[in-house]
Design a protein around this motif. Sequence first.
Motif, PDB file in Angstrom:
ATOM      1  N   ARG A 173      -2.458  -8.727  -8.185  1.00 36.34           N
ATOM      2  CA  ARG A 173      -1.017  -8.681  -8.497  1.00 36.34           C
ATOM      3  C   ARG A 173      -0.457  -7.292  -8.196  1.00 36.34           C
ATOM      4  NH1 ARG A 173      -1.862 -11.541 -13.027  1.00 36.34           N
ATOM      5  NH2 ARG A 173      -1.996  -9.685 -14.324  1.00 36.34           N
ATOM      6  N   TYR A 174      -1.240  -6.286  -8.553  1.00 35.72           N
ATOM      7  CA  TYR A 174      -0.777  -4.919  -8.385  1.00 35.72           C
ATOM      8  C   TYR A 174      -0.721  -4.542  -6.902  1.00 35.72           C
ATOM      9  CZ  TYR A 174      -0.211   0.074  -9.145  1.00 35.72           C
ATOM     10  OH  TYR A 174       0.279   1.360  -9.149  1.00 35.72           O
ATOM     11  N   ARG A 175      -1.714  -4.996  -6.163  1.00 32.94           N
ATOM     12  CA  ARG A 175      -1.742  -4.746  -4.724  1.00 32.94           C
ATOM     13  C   ARG A 175      -0.454  -5.273  -4.079  1.00 32.94           C
ATOM     14  NH1 ARG A 175      -5.434  -4.736  -0.122  1.00 32.94           N
ATOM     15  NH2 ARG A 175      -4.398  -6.150   1.300  1.00 32.94           N
ATOM     16  N   GLN A 176      -0.093  -6.477  -4.508  1.00 39.88           N
ATOM     17  CA  GLN A 176       1.118  -7.097  -3.973  1.00 39.88           C
ATOM     18  C   GLN A 176       2.351  -6.280  -4.370  1.00 39.88           C
ATOM     19  OE1 GLN A 176       0.832  -9.591  -1.715  1.00 39.88           O
ATOM     20  NE2 GLN A 176       2.980  -9.012  -1.409  1.00 39.88           N
ATOM     21  N   ALA A 177       2.374  -5.858  -5.651  1.00 37.56           N
ATOM     22  CA  ALA A 177       3.523  -5.075  -6.133  1.00 37.56           C
ATOM     23  C   ALA A 177       3.647  -3.775  -5.333  1.00 37.56           C
ATOM     24  CB  ALA A 177       3.367  -4.774  -7.622  1.00 37.56           C
ATOM     25  N   LEU A 178       2.516  -3.157  -5.023  1.00 35.77           N
ATOM     26  CA  LEU A 178       2.548  -1.906  -4.258  1.00 35.77           C
ATOM     27  C   LEU A 178       3.013  -2.148  -2.825  1.00 35.77           C
ATOM     28  CD1 LEU A 178      -0.644   0.115  -5.258  1.00 35.77           C
ATOM     29  CD2 LEU A 178       1.732   0.587  -5.851  1.00 35.77           C
ATOM     30  N   LEU A 179       2.535  -3.249  -2.243  1.00 35.28           N
ATOM     31  CA  LEU A 179       2.953  -3.577  -0.884  1.00 35.28           C
ATOM     32  C   LEU A 179       4.464  -3.770  -0.839  1.00 35.28           C
ATOM     33  CD1 LEU A 179       0.205  -6.043   0.431  1.00 35.28           C
ATOM     34  CD2 LEU A 179       0.724  -3.734   1.218  1.00 35.28           C
ATOM     35  N   ASP A 180       4.977  -4.518  -1.825  1.00 32.34           N
ATOM     36  CA  ASP A 180       6.424  -4.778  -1.874  1.00 32.34           C
ATOM     37  C   ASP A 180       7.193  -3.470  -2.012  1.00 32.34           C
ATOM     38  OD1 ASP A 180       5.784  -7.395  -1.711  1.00 32.34           O
ATOM     39  OD2 ASP A 180       6.099  -7.852  -3.844  1.00 32.34           O
ATOM     40  N   TYR A 181       6.623  -2.543  -2.787  1.00 29.80           N
ATOM     41  CA  TYR A 181       7.313  -1.281  -3.028  1.00 29.80           C
ATOM     42  C   TYR A 181       7.255  -0.357  -1.808  1.00 29.80           C
ATOM     43  CZ  TYR A 181       8.105   3.472  -4.652  1.00 29.80           C
ATOM     44  OH  TYR A 181       8.570   4.760  -4.755  1.00 29.80           O
ATOM     45  N   PHE A 182       6.055  -0.213  -1.229  1.00 25.11           N
ATOM     46  CA  PHE A 182       5.886   0.783  -0.160  1.00 25.11           C
ATOM     47  C   PHE A 182       6.416   0.321   1.204  1.00 25.11           C
ATOM     48  CE2 PHE A 182       2.484   2.846  -2.837  1.00 25.11           C
ATOM     49  CZ  PHE A 182       3.081   4.102  -2.873  1.00 25.11           C
ATOM     50  N   ARG A 183       6.384  -1.003   1.452  1.00 22.91           N
ATOM     51  CA  ARG A 183       6.725  -1.477   2.805  1.00 22.91           C
ATOM     52  C   ARG A 183       8.068  -0.954   3.318  1.00 22.91           C
ATOM     53  NH1 ARG A 183       4.224  -6.964   2.743  1.00 22.91           N
ATOM     54  NH2 ARG A 183       2.272  -6.617   3.845  1.00 22.91           N
ATOM     55  N   PRO A 184       9.135  -1.035   2.490  1.00 18.87           N
ATOM     56  CA  PRO A 184      10.421  -0.539   2.995  1.00 18.87           C
ATOM     57  C   PRO A 184      10.382   0.951   3.353  1.00 18.87           C
ATOM     58  CG  PRO A 184      10.711  -1.766   0.937  1.00 18.87           C
ATOM     59  CD  PRO A 184       9.251  -1.616   1.152  1.00 18.87           C
ATOM     60  N   PHE A 185       9.401   1.697   2.779  1.00 20.70           N
ATOM     61  CA  PHE A 185       9.330   3.138   3.055  1.00 20.70           C
ATOM     62  C   PHE A 185       8.258   3.472   4.093  1.00 20.70           C
ATOM     63  CE2 PHE A 185      10.492   2.903  -1.540  1.00 20.70           C
ATOM     64  CZ  PHE A 185      11.795   3.378  -1.423  1.00 20.70           C
ATOM     65  N   ALA A 186       7.748   2.449   4.772  1.00 24.19           N
ATOM     66  CA  ALA A 186       6.592   2.650   5.659  1.00 24.19           C
ATOM     67  C   ALA A 186       6.802   3.833   6.612  1.00 24.19           C
ATOM     68  CB  ALA A 186       6.300   1.373   6.445  1.00 24.19           C
ATOM     69  N   GLU A 187       8.019   3.972   7.128  1.00 26.78           N
ATOM     70  CA  GLU A 187       8.305   5.032   8.100  1.00 26.78           C
ATOM     71  C   GLU A 187       8.154   6.422   7.489  1.00 26.78           C
ATOM     72  OE1 GLU A 187       8.935   4.653  11.424  1.00 26.78           O
ATOM     73  OE2 GLU A 187       8.164   2.683  10.835  1.00 26.78           O
ATOM     74  N   GLN A 188       8.415   6.494   6.169  1.00 27.94           N
ATOM     75  CA  GLN A 188       8.367   7.813   5.508  1.00 27.94           C
ATOM     76  C   GLN A 188       6.962   8.205   5.061  1.00 27.94           C
ATOM     77  OE1 GLN A 188      11.460   7.967   2.392  1.00 27.94           O
ATOM     78  NE2 GLN A 188      12.489   6.382   3.581  1.00 27.94           N
ATOM     79  N   LEU A 189       6.045   7.252   5.108  1.00 24.66           N
ATOM     80  CA  LEU A 189       4.669   7.553   4.665  1.00 24.66           C
ATOM     81  C   LEU A 189       3.921   8.351   5.728  1.00 24.66           C
ATOM     82  CD1 LEU A 189       3.626   4.055   3.241  1.00 24.66           C
ATOM     83  CD2 LEU A 189       3.884   6.154   1.901  1.00 24.66           C
ATOM     84  N   PRO A 201      -3.872  -0.414  -0.314  1.00 22.99           N
ATOM     85  CA  PRO A 201      -2.643   0.257  -0.753  1.00 22.99           C
ATOM     86  C   PRO A 201      -2.804   1.082  -2.037  1.00 22.99           C
ATOM     87  CG  PRO A 201      -2.387  -2.150  -0.787  1.00 22.99           C
ATOM     88  CD  PRO A 201      -3.707  -1.872  -0.171  1.00 22.99           C
ATOM     89  N   LEU A 202      -3.786   0.733  -2.881  1.00 23.79           N
ATOM     90  CA  LEU A 202      -3.971   1.512  -4.118  1.00 23.79           C
ATOM     91  C   LEU A 202      -4.234   2.982  -3.818  1.00 23.79           C
ATOM     92  CD1 LEU A 202      -4.339  -1.287  -5.636  1.00 23.79           C
ATOM     93  CD2 LEU A 202      -6.044  -0.100  -6.994  1.00 23.79           C
ATOM     94  N   ARG A 203      -4.939   3.220  -2.704  1.00 23.44           N
ATOM     95  CA  ARG A 203      -5.314   4.602  -2.403  1.00 23.44           C
ATOM     96  C   ARG A 203      -4.142   5.472  -1.945  1.00 23.44           C
ATOM     97  NH1 ARG A 203     -10.267   6.380  -1.656  1.00 23.44           N
ATOM     98  NH2 ARG A 203      -9.275   8.295  -2.299  1.00 23.44           N
ATOM     99  N   ILE A 204      -3.000   4.835  -1.652  1.00 20.94           N
ATOM    100  CA  ILE A 204      -1.825   5.658  -1.298  1.00 20.94           C
ATOM    101  C   ILE A 204      -1.455   6.523  -2.504  1.00 20.94           C
ATOM    102  CG2 ILE A 204       0.591   5.642  -0.534  1.00 20.94           C
ATOM    103  CD1 ILE A 204       0.082   2.974   0.801  1.00 20.94           C
ATOM    104  N   LEU A 215       6.817   9.510  -2.879  1.00 19.98           N
ATOM    105  CA  LEU A 215       7.083   8.069  -2.968  1.00 19.98           C
ATOM    106  C   LEU A 215       6.250   7.426  -4.083  1.00 19.98           C
ATOM    107  CD1 LEU A 215       7.273   7.138   0.806  1.00 19.98           C
ATOM    108  CD2 LEU A 215       9.116   6.955  -0.866  1.00 19.98           C
ATOM    109  N   ALA A 216       5.005   7.904  -4.233  1.00 21.09           N
ATOM    110  CA  ALA A 216       4.107   7.317  -5.239  1.00 21.09           C
ATOM    111  C   ALA A 216       4.639   7.538  -6.662  1.00 21.09           C
ATOM    112  CB  ALA A 216       2.708   7.906  -5.094  1.00 21.09           C
ATOM    113  N   GLU A 217       5.380   8.644  -6.834  1.00 27.68           N
ATOM    114  CA  GLU A 217       5.969   8.953  -8.153  1.00 27.68           C
ATOM    115  C   GLU A 217       6.688   7.748  -8.758  1.00 27.68           C
ATOM    116  OE1 GLU A 217       7.083  12.237  -9.906  1.00 27.68           O
ATOM    117  OE2 GLU A 217       4.964  12.450  -9.314  1.00 27.68           O
ATOM    118  N   LYS A 218       7.417   7.046  -7.906  1.00 26.35           N
ATOM    119  CA  LYS A 218       8.268   5.963  -8.425  1.00 26.35           C
ATOM    120  C   LYS A 218       7.651   4.582  -8.210  1.00 26.35           C
ATOM    121  CE  LYS A 218      12.571   8.515  -8.124  1.00 26.35           C
ATOM    122  NZ  LYS A 218      12.155   9.646  -7.266  1.00 26.35           N
ATOM    123  N   ALA A 219       6.424   4.555  -7.749  1.00 28.46           N
ATOM    124  CA  ALA A 219       5.757   3.265  -7.503  1.00 28.46           C
ATOM    125  C   ALA A 219       5.562   2.523  -8.829  1.00 28.46           C
ATOM    126  CB  ALA A 219       4.407   3.513  -6.834  1.00 28.46           C
TER     127      ALA A 219
END
Length: 428
Positions: A173-189, A201-204, A215-219
């Motif tokens: 569930r968390y992996r999915q939540a992180l994917l949903d959160y980070f994907r829109p910011f993919a360019e900034q990673l 994605p957990l290791r980000i 970005l991880a601050e607000k994940a």
Amino acid sequence: MVFRAVKGMNDILPDEAQRWQYVENVFRQTVHRHGYSEVRTPVVESTSLFVRSIGENTDVVDKEMYSFERHDDSLTLRPEGTAGAVRAYVEHALHAKEPVSRWYYIGPMFRAERPQRGRYRQFYQAGCEIYGDKGPVSDAEMITMLADFLKSLGIEGLEVKVNSLGGADTRERYRQALLDYFRPFAEQLSEHARGRLVSNPLRILDSKDARDQALAEKAPSILDCLAPEDREHFAELCASLESLGTPYRVDPRLVRGLDYYTRTLFEIVSMAGELGSQNALVGGGRYDNLVHELGGPKTPAIGFAMGLERLLLAIPSQPSATETDCFFAPLGAVAARKCLVLARDLRQNGIHAEVDGRGGSLKSLLRRADALRARFAIIIGESELADNTAMLKDLRQHSQQTIDLTTLPQAVAQLVHNTKTQPVGEST
Ligand code: AMP
């Protein structure tokens, strides 16, 4: 041709080895008092053991293992201790012999990382594992044992961070939540983190790159994704730590580089600054599925590993080097043989004795006694041999006396014993 140690692999010379022994002894005493017994497993295991347990998409397995082929086997120098310990636990069916096993180990690990202060290619870990106890009481006890151990070594500025990764459902569930959160910011990673978006994605959350960290601050927090039983387990862990008075900080972004962790996760860092960026002294957590995944029955487990090099960098004052009790200074070959026998007798009485059989003048022998910080020097020359005596010099009190050789071992043993049992600050 001059040979040098392999990059990232260090010699530990005798001077330094004393500090290692000191830390290892305190560690052994600590864990023995908590009911752990030592396990020694091989430094080489099948490569597939590590791939299976640590996980394919981890840095360790992906690029840090020292692996080699030997006949038809693919083998690897162990990069950590848990996989081998679990392999041994399953192979020897320990679960059928005792309901709970508490193991510890100390030994070298190998990872082909970029060497820097506190990060090496051969490094030593001391670790513990508990099999057959689902916690969280044992989790809190383990964390507290470690915090107390580090404090007893004089390490300051310790911080205990805890988190819970929950079970497999939570992780998904968390992996999915992180994917949903980070994907829109993919360019900034960072590029590295973008790769992790697919693999792990957990290791980000763990990235050292400032862009990723921002970005991880607000994940989303994993603690919001925990299943009710996981949440309860974590709350009880925190309550137990509080009753033990162990300071800790809940860090919902704490993740680790190995895939096998479930529920409790912890790290102890030293904020005192000696370690720079490599300030994690201990990492550990539960791995409730690993025993089963490696062919054993379902068995909950928890463990930690602590890097001894980092510990030694963080320890402020060093214990003083051992001093020699008795230094034998024979003048001539016959006297040297007498000294060998006397020194052996003294050692059998628990006295630290050294014989300098290299010959040379009395002056040079006594210089060596000083260098060894010997308390007593025992000199046997021609006249002493003729009288069956020895000259005993107290190098701290600057006094001397003649002693009969027949009574020397007992008399000197008594003298050394007296000097050691004197209250600090008093001298004879
Ligand atoms: P890990 O096995 O990666 O969870 O690491 C546990 C602990 O081992 C860390 O907190 C460090 O103290 C130590 N450690 C890990 N990798 C290294 C390394 N390459 N060199 C020195 N110590 C290490």
